[in-house]
Design a protein around this motif. Sequence first.
Motif, short mmCIF file in Angstrom:
data_model
loop_
_atom_site.label_atom_id
_atom_site.label_comp_id
_atom_site.label_asym_id
_atom_site.label_seq_id
_atom_site.Cartn_x
_atom_site.Cartn_y
_atom_site.Cartn_z
N LYS A 87 0.81 -1.26 -0.09
CA LYS A 87 -0.11 0.06 0.06
C LYS A 87 0.85 1.18 0.04
O LYS A 87 0.04 2.45 0.12
N GLY A 90 0.20 3.62 -3.01
CA GLY A 90 -0.88 4.30 -2.96
C GLY A 90 -0.83 5.49 -1.59
O GLY A 90 -1.50 6.55 -1.97
N SER A 95 -3.57 8.42 -0.67
CA SER A 95 -4.64 7.37 -0.07
C SER A 95 -3.91 7.44 1.38
O SER A 95 -2.72 7.68 1.71
N VAL A 107 -5.87 0.76 3.94
CA VAL A 107 -6.30 2.10 3.21
C VAL A 107 -7.85 2.28 3.80
O VAL A 107 -8.49 1.64 3.83
N GLU A 109 -9.09 5.74 3.28
CA GLU A 109 -9.34 6.57 2.20
C GLU A 109 -8.55 6.48 0.71
O GLU A 109 -7.30 6.84 0.90
N HIS A 110 -9.10 6.27 -0.30
CA HIS A 110 -8.50 6.08 -1.38
C HIS A 110 -8.30 7.42 -2.11
O HIS A 110 -9.14 8.21 -2.12
N ALA A 111 -6.93 7.60 -2.75
CA ALA A 111 -6.69 8.92 -3.26
C ALA A 111 -7.58 9.11 -5.04
O ALA A 111 -7.79 10.14 -5.07
N SER A 164 -4.47 -0.01 -3.95
CA SER A 164 -4.27 1.08 -3.03
C SER A 164 -4.48 2.45 -3.36
O SER A 164 -4.40 3.39 -2.54
#
Length: 373
Positions: A87, A90, A95, A107, A109-111, A164
């Motif tokens: 990850k 990410g 993220s 994760v 919160e994803h970017a 990620s």
Amino acid sequence: MEYEELKRLMSQQKEEMTAAERLEAYNAGEEVDYQPYTLQAPDAAMADIFGYTTTQFSKDFEVKSEVIRRRKEEFGVDGFNVGLGLKAIGGALGSKLYAPEHGIDYVTEHALQDYKDFDKLEVVDPYNNPVLTPILESAKRLKDRFPDVSMTTSVAGPITTAISIRPVEKVLRDTVKNPEMLHRLLDLAVDSSLRWFEAFRKEIGPVGTNFSDPVTCMDVISKKQFNEFSLPYLKKLIDGTEKIMGTRPGAHICGKTSPIWKDLADAGLFSFSIDNCENLAAAKEAVGDRMRLAGNVPPIYVMKQGTIDDVIKSCKECIMKCADSPAGFILNTGCQLPIGTPKANVEAFIYAAREYGKGARLGHMPKGMAEYM
């Protein structure tokens, strides 16, 4: 077998080579003292065995150094990996990650929720990134601390890196609804991974590399999805890594992978670590002449929850199935060594590698197996 008996038997075993010497001689086709072995992603489990949390291991340089030193002295594992995990890229791209005090990060919160934000993302710069730069600096310090210990580095595979950055359900939907943007995301993933390898090569020198790509398994995606969205980017990652480091990477993919073994060999993968749900003998038959194979002692049911005898039996079975694979074999766990694995079971694993793997040679069954076959 009781633990006291295991320790007594191990005290009678002679370790004549370091892990690096063993692997070099094995690669040259020479007979070695015993079968080369490793433990898949052992850091968290080793930290736990020595009384530290994963957070202490990842953030405290002295704790990390202590774990590396002790696992060499107590288990003969005299190499270590300073890599990015599944990850980190990410996180480097925005993220938000959460790392529990003692466990595996994830994760929160994803970017990239919406592709309208894609152009805001750029290939990562390991020299100027709050996630990656500390890892690179740690690698440099560890190289200074352990100059004679082999170091490797790693990244996540393309699709695993993609999830990620963008939620997995959206990535899987993209394979049908938005393939063009998914291809751009996968290019970004590979380019970022290669940028990490470039920085590592510049700072540390050429080292062995590997990647893990659990999302590529046939339990998650179809063969058709693999052909379009995974294989081309795996090939790009493999070729790019060889250009940077001078050697091809190894890989681990969790779950069912037999439908893609030949594709991985065709892509030029040097070695492949196989999950315990697959059959080492079948892999040897299918691609053992083109890829080095590694595996596949069950990490949960045997290494963590099994007895000393369970571990020894499983190691023996793995050696019997695959030690004579033409391109070579590394005794390994089928996936990451889990937190909570007893020290005695790690020692049983090493005992079995030494006992049944005595007199190992590339492409041949070890002499140690002759007494048991």
